[in-house]
Structures are given as structure tokens and as C-alpha cells.
Design a protein around this motif. Sequence first.
Motif, PDB file in Angstrom:
ATOM      1  N   ASN A  21       0.826  -1.221   0.000  1.00 43.22           N
ATOM      2  CA  ASN A  21       0.000   0.000   0.000  1.00 43.22           C
ATOM      3  C   ASN A  21       0.859   1.269   0.000  1.00 43.22           C
ATOM      4  N   LEU A  22       1.941   1.230  -0.787  1.00 44.09           N
ATOM      5  CA  LEU A  22       2.838   2.387  -0.872  1.00 44.09           C
ATOM      6  C   LEU A  22       2.907   2.974  -2.285  1.00 44.09           C
ATOM      7  N   THR A  23       1.917   2.696  -3.099  1.00 44.06           N
ATOM      8  CA  THR A  23       1.952   3.219  -4.473  1.00 44.06           C
ATOM      9  C   THR A  23       1.814   4.736  -4.518  1.00 44.06           C
ATOM     10  N   TRP A  24       1.414   5.337  -3.402  1.00 44.75           N
ATOM     11  CA  TRP A  24       1.347   6.802  -3.379  1.00 44.75           C
ATOM     12  C   TRP A  24       2.723   7.435  -3.586  1.00 44.75           C
ATOM     13  N   LEU A  25       3.794   6.657  -3.333  1.00 46.35           N
ATOM     14  CA  LEU A  25       5.145   7.167  -3.611  1.00 46.35           C
ATOM     15  C   LEU A  25       5.363   7.394  -5.101  1.00 46.35           C
ATOM     16  N   THR A  26       4.552   6.782  -5.935  1.00 43.31           N
ATOM     17  CA  THR A  26       4.716   6.904  -7.391  1.00 43.31           C
ATOM     18  C   THR A  26       3.719   7.868  -8.018  1.00 43.31           C
ATOM     19  N   THR A  27       2.743   8.337  -7.214  1.00 47.04           N
ATOM     20  CA  THR A  27       1.679   9.158  -7.807  1.00 47.04           C
ATOM     21  C   THR A  27       1.480  10.506  -7.129  1.00 47.04           C
ATOM     22  N   THR A  28       2.058  10.692  -5.938  1.00 49.85           N
ATOM     23  CA  THR A  28       1.763  11.874  -5.132  1.00 49.85           C
ATOM     24  C   THR A  28       3.042  12.602  -4.733  1.00 49.85           C
ATOM     25  N   PRO A  29       3.049  13.945  -4.766  1.00 47.79           N
ATOM     26  CA  PRO A  29       4.217  14.675  -4.249  1.00 47.79           C
ATOM     27  C   PRO A  29       4.449  14.318  -2.773  1.00 47.79           C
ATOM     28  N   TYR A  30       5.712  14.232  -2.368  1.00 45.92           N
ATOM     29  CA  TYR A  30       6.011  13.825  -0.998  1.00 45.92           C
ATOM     30  C   TYR A  30       7.258  14.545  -0.509  1.00 45.92           C
ATOM     31  N   ARG A  31       7.426  14.526   0.793  1.00 43.26           N
ATOM     32  CA  ARG A  31       8.662  14.987   1.431  1.00 43.26           C
ATOM     33  C   ARG A  31       9.246  13.852   2.250  1.00 43.26           C
ATOM     34  N   LEU A  32      10.526  13.951   2.523  1.00 40.42           N
ATOM     35  CA  LEU A  32      11.183  13.024   3.435  1.00 40.42           C
ATOM     36  C   LEU A  32      11.848  13.846   4.526  1.00 40.42           C
ATOM     37  N   PHE A  33      11.634  13.463   5.764  1.00 43.34           N
ATOM     38  CA  PHE A  33      12.371  14.150   6.823  1.00 43.34           C
ATOM     39  C   PHE A  33      13.016  13.124   7.743  1.00 43.34           C
ATOM     40  N   ALA A  34      14.158  13.521   8.296  1.00 42.41           N
ATOM     41  CA  ALA A  34      14.931  12.672   9.197  1.00 42.41           C
ATOM     42  C   ALA A  34      14.982  13.350  10.556  1.00 42.41           C
ATOM     43  N   PHE A  35      14.959  12.565  11.616  1.00 44.46           N
ATOM     44  CA  PHE A  35      15.081  13.161  12.949  1.00 44.46           C
ATOM     45  C   PHE A  35      15.849  12.241  13.873  1.00 44.46           C
ATOM     46  N   GLY A  36      16.414  12.836  14.921  1.00 47.66           N
ATOM     47  CA  GLY A  36      17.204  12.076  15.881  1.00 47.66           C
ATOM     48  C   GLY A  36      17.194  12.755  17.228  1.00 47.66           C
ATOM     49  N   LEU A  37      17.665  12.049  18.238  1.00 46.98           N
ATOM     50  CA  LEU A  37      17.697  12.580  19.598  1.00 46.98           C
ATOM     51  C   LEU A  37      18.786  13.620  19.752  1.00 46.98           C
ATOM     52  N   HIS A  38      18.516  14.640  20.520  1.00 50.53           N
ATOM     53  CA  HIS A  38      19.514  15.671  20.813  1.00 50.53           C
ATOM     54  C   HIS A  38      20.667  15.039  21.582  1.00 50.53           C
ATOM     55  N   GLY A  39      21.884  15.088  20.999  1.00 48.07           N
ATOM     56  CA  GLY A  39      23.046  14.500  21.651  1.00 48.07           C
ATOM     57  C   GLY A  39      23.066  12.995  21.579  1.00 48.07           C
ATOM     58  N   ASP A  40      22.138  12.412  20.817  1.00 43.20           N
ATOM     59  CA  ASP A  40      22.001  10.961  20.678  1.00 43.20           C
ATOM     60  C   ASP A  40      21.582  10.325  22.006  1.00 43.20           C
ATOM     61  N   THR A  61      10.156  19.172  -1.618  1.00 42.14           N
ATOM     62  CA  THR A  61       9.079  18.320  -2.124  1.00 42.14           C
ATOM     63  C   THR A  61       9.564  17.588  -3.368  1.00 42.14           C
ATOM     64  N   MET A  62       9.304  16.287  -3.421  1.00 40.90           N
ATOM     65  CA  MET A  62       9.714  15.452  -4.557  1.00 40.90           C
ATOM     66  C   MET A  62       8.476  14.973  -5.318  1.00 40.90           C
ATOM     67  N   PHE A  63       8.676  14.672  -6.602  1.00 39.84           N
ATOM     68  CA  PHE A  63       7.532  14.347  -7.450  1.00 39.84           C
ATOM     69  C   PHE A  63       7.676  13.007  -8.170  1.00 39.84           C
ATOM     70  N   SER A  64       8.724  12.236  -7.872  1.00 35.45           N
ATOM     71  CA  SER A  64       8.891  10.946  -8.534  1.00 35.45           C
ATOM     72  C   SER A  64       9.505   9.948  -7.564  1.00 35.45           C
ATOM     73  N   PHE A  65       9.241   8.677  -7.790  1.00 36.23           N
ATOM     74  CA  PHE A  65       9.757   7.626  -6.923  1.00 36.23           C
ATOM     75  C   PHE A  65      11.283   7.612  -6.914  1.00 36.23           C
ATOM     76  N   GLN A  66      11.908   7.776  -8.096  1.00 32.42           N
ATOM     77  CA  GLN A  66      13.371   7.696  -8.166  1.00 32.42           C
ATOM     78  C   GLN A  66      14.069   8.853  -7.455  1.00 32.42           C
ATOM     79  N   SER A  67      13.297   9.859  -7.013  1.00 28.80           N
ATOM     80  CA  SER A  67      13.894  10.981  -6.276  1.00 28.80           C
ATOM     81  C   SER A  67      14.010  10.702  -4.780  1.00 28.80           C
TER      82      SER A  67
END
Length: 526
Positions: free
Chosen positions: A178-197, A271-277
Amino acid sequence: MSSVMDILLVEDETEVLEGICLALRQLVADTCRIYAVGNAEDAREILQAIRPRVIVTDIVLPGMSGLELLEEVRTIPGYSPKTIVISSYNEFAYAQQSLRLGALDYVLKPFDKSEFIQKIAGVLELIEGEDRKISELQHQIEHSRMGTKVLMDQYILSFCTKKTHLQEHIYHRLQLWNLTWLTTTPYRLFAFGLHGDAHGRDKEVELQLFAVSNVAAETLQRFPPSYLLKNVHNRWIVITAYPDAEQIMEDIRDNVRKFQRQELFFGASATMFSFQSLSDAYDQAIQALRWAFANRSPLLFYSDISEGRGENMSGDADADCVSMLMNGDSEGIEAVVGRKIDNMVRFTHVQHRKQLAQSCLDWIIAVQALLNEKTGFQMDQIPLSLWEKLEQCATMEEIKRELTGYYVALSSKIASDLPVMSNAIIEQAKAIIAEESHGELSLNRLAERLAIHPVWLSHLFKKETGQNFSDYMIDLKIDNAKKLLRESSLKIYEIAAKIGYQDLQHFGKIFKKRTGMSPKEFRYGK
């Protein structure tokens, strides 16, 4: 034994064959089927009908030998039984060929029957162990095919770390998850982590990471479609087509702070617009997260760090820094330090301030080594106080100021010490040139004798003498030629050779260009 196993015995000595069979039946009882034959031809028929897991064969048999039989076995696709070779001949060639054909053991007759049976028992245990591993692996593969979260994470992370074009089999897998929205919908990716690990003992760290994952996953349920995973550096990755990515990040941060009392930092892609991005989005988010950690900014978008900085900021920072140090260019030093620190944070796996401080010291060592290579200028050891100051810096800007200050001070020292050293180097160079003026002394060879970089020697030569090295050498040779033309009876070609020119015509052209006369005209004063 876990299942019935087939064993083939091939031995033309009836007593030996019957003795092995009897002992083997006592060992394996009803867990193995034993096929005993006296020649290779009968063995081939059995091999065609079944595929015994174990083959025990004598070498010398009527007709086809045991080794020839094993050669045939190797040609059967997908079949690799365990084999033991027995023989009356203690010859290295036989043993070597047996091992080449995959035999596990080479047993000489006569042998102790009980020891021989134990060898076969060892082979059966080996097969059982391999079967157990294969069964476990097949179970894992079967489990993976069911589409577990671990497998999904591995696949999605592989798409993030390596640019992947959308292919049919990938699309089908995304469909299953159920992840085909990665191929049809604009998306963003964000990364997060703990302060000081995360910190503490291993178990405590695992619990902290597990708790954060649970809070983030529960928060994301309110922002579909979104997908959460964690990379090998304990950074969480969220891919989302929800229109307000900033709202997601703020809610995750607030919930983790509320329930776990932990501080998170976030970096978000464009914002990305294709799966390969996906890989571009991942790189952007990780760069932004590193920047957020280094500057203690809770949330940064990639556009915040890329605007006005350009995408390719690497250049040759070491060489640029050396050039600025030698030229006393304080503004240039500040610029190259800023560029280098930015790149350390954006493009390397710097996780915290101590790592950034260490990276800065590594860079100083590299710059000083290059400076020494180019100039022969000997550096003092890096003061421990600089390391301490860099580790205490709270932001990237403070680190840049400390590093710039160190390099500017170093540049001043170079400016005061280098001229004296440069003059001494050129005087030494002139002395060497005078000694070898009749030979083929090259700039590289001269630099090697002086233990400095050829490029730096060329620069110093021009600065101290007003001439480049090649012109200086030509003038010196022509001066020697003029002296020999007027004061010796050597023929012109002998003079040319004496000063290093084997081509008389070339010597004549150089001489005329420098003096306005041919060597002959100069000799006779015309």
C-alpha cells in the motif's frame, strides 16, 4: 536422523562391502536406506533412479573407476552429494584427485571398521546440520515473503540510499505494501534524531530508541499517507505525502518531549515528485539534520541550508587553504574555512560536536602536511587548547571563528619566517645549478634534492630571481657557451654537447635568440 537418507556404497571386495553394510545398519537403524553394489555401472543405475546424499566408493573397480564415477556425478545439475573415497593405494595423486572431485575424506585399506563408520557418522551429522540451516533459511525467506515490517524497511531504505528507477516488480511490491502513493503523489522526506544521541547503557539506549519509535509511529497515524523507518545510524526517516510536513514534525517533537522527555532535531527535504527521487530526498534530509544538530536548530528544511551556498561547494579546500596561508589572505582563509566546515556537516557522518572538532583537527593536519610538502615549512604541533576550544563551541559559527583565528595566526608566522627560508632555498638551488650546469638538471630533480615541492620551487625561483627556472638554466648555459667560444679551441658541436645540447641546430637557434648572433659569428666577433 530427521528424515530418511540414502547412502550408496560401491566396493568390489565382497567381504569389505558386507562388513561396512553391517556396521552401518547398526549405526543408522531405520533412518537411512543403504544401497550396496560391486561396480560403477550398477552405481550409475542407482544414481539415475535416486540421488543418494552420501557416496562411499573404492577407486579401483571393474570397468569404470570410482574416480570416473565421481567425475560423472559432478556433471549432474543441482546434485552435490558428500563423498568418501577408499583405496588400497597410498598415492598422493589419487588423494589429490579425490579432493579435487569434492571428496570429504580419503581412507586407506585396510582400515579399522569402527573408525570408518564414525567417519560416515560425522558426514551424516554434517548433512543434518546443513539441512537444518537450509530449513531455517527457507523459513526466514518464507517469513520475509509475507511482507514483514523489517523487510519493508530494508527495501524502502535501499531506495533511499541508492537511486532506483521504478520497475514493474518494484511497483508490484509497493502495491502489496500500500505504498503506491510514492509513485503518484508529491512527498517529502524528513529525518530526525535525539539531541546529543541516546545515552546510557546498551539496554537503556535500546529502550529509549524503542520508546521514541512508538511515539513517532502513533503520531504518524494521524497524518496519512506516511511511512516510518530507522536507518543504521539510529536516525528515524519519515516519508509522507501529507501536505503539512512541518505540522507532523512539530507533533512528533512535542509528543516525544511530553512522554519521553527527550529533545528531537529534524531535517526535511524539498518536495519530490517521482519515486526515483527518494535518494535525493534522503540525502537532503540527512544533510539538513546534520546542520540542525550542528547549529542546535530544532527544525531545518534543506532549502534553509542550500540557498546561496550552491550544490557543489567541495573544491580543493586543502590546496585553497594553503594558498591563502602563503598569501596572507585573511578574507580568503575565512571563506575557505566556512566552506570546509559547511561541507563537513553536510556531506560527512559527523554526529556530534566532538566528532566535528576531531574532523577540524584532521583537516589542520592535512593542510599543514600539504604546506610542508610545498614549502618545506616546518609546523609546530597543534596546541591542545585549540582542541578544547573547538569541543566547547556550541555552534558552527563559533567553530568557524576559532579555526579561522588559528589559520590567520599561522599565516602571520609564515609571512615572517618564509622570506628568510625562501632566500636560503634559492641560494642553495643556485649552488646546485652551478655544480651541474653542464648536465641535464630538471626542476623536479632540483626540488627533490632540496626536499620541497616542484611547484613551490618554481614559484620561489621566479620570485627571488625574476626568472623562471628554465630561462635561468638557458641563460647560464649560454653564458658558459660564450665563455668557451671565446676562450677555448673546442669545436662548436663540442661546446654544445659540453653545456648539455646534443642537437647542434637547436643549440644554434637558442644561442642566436639569446645573443642576436650565431655561435660562429660570436666566436669571430662578427
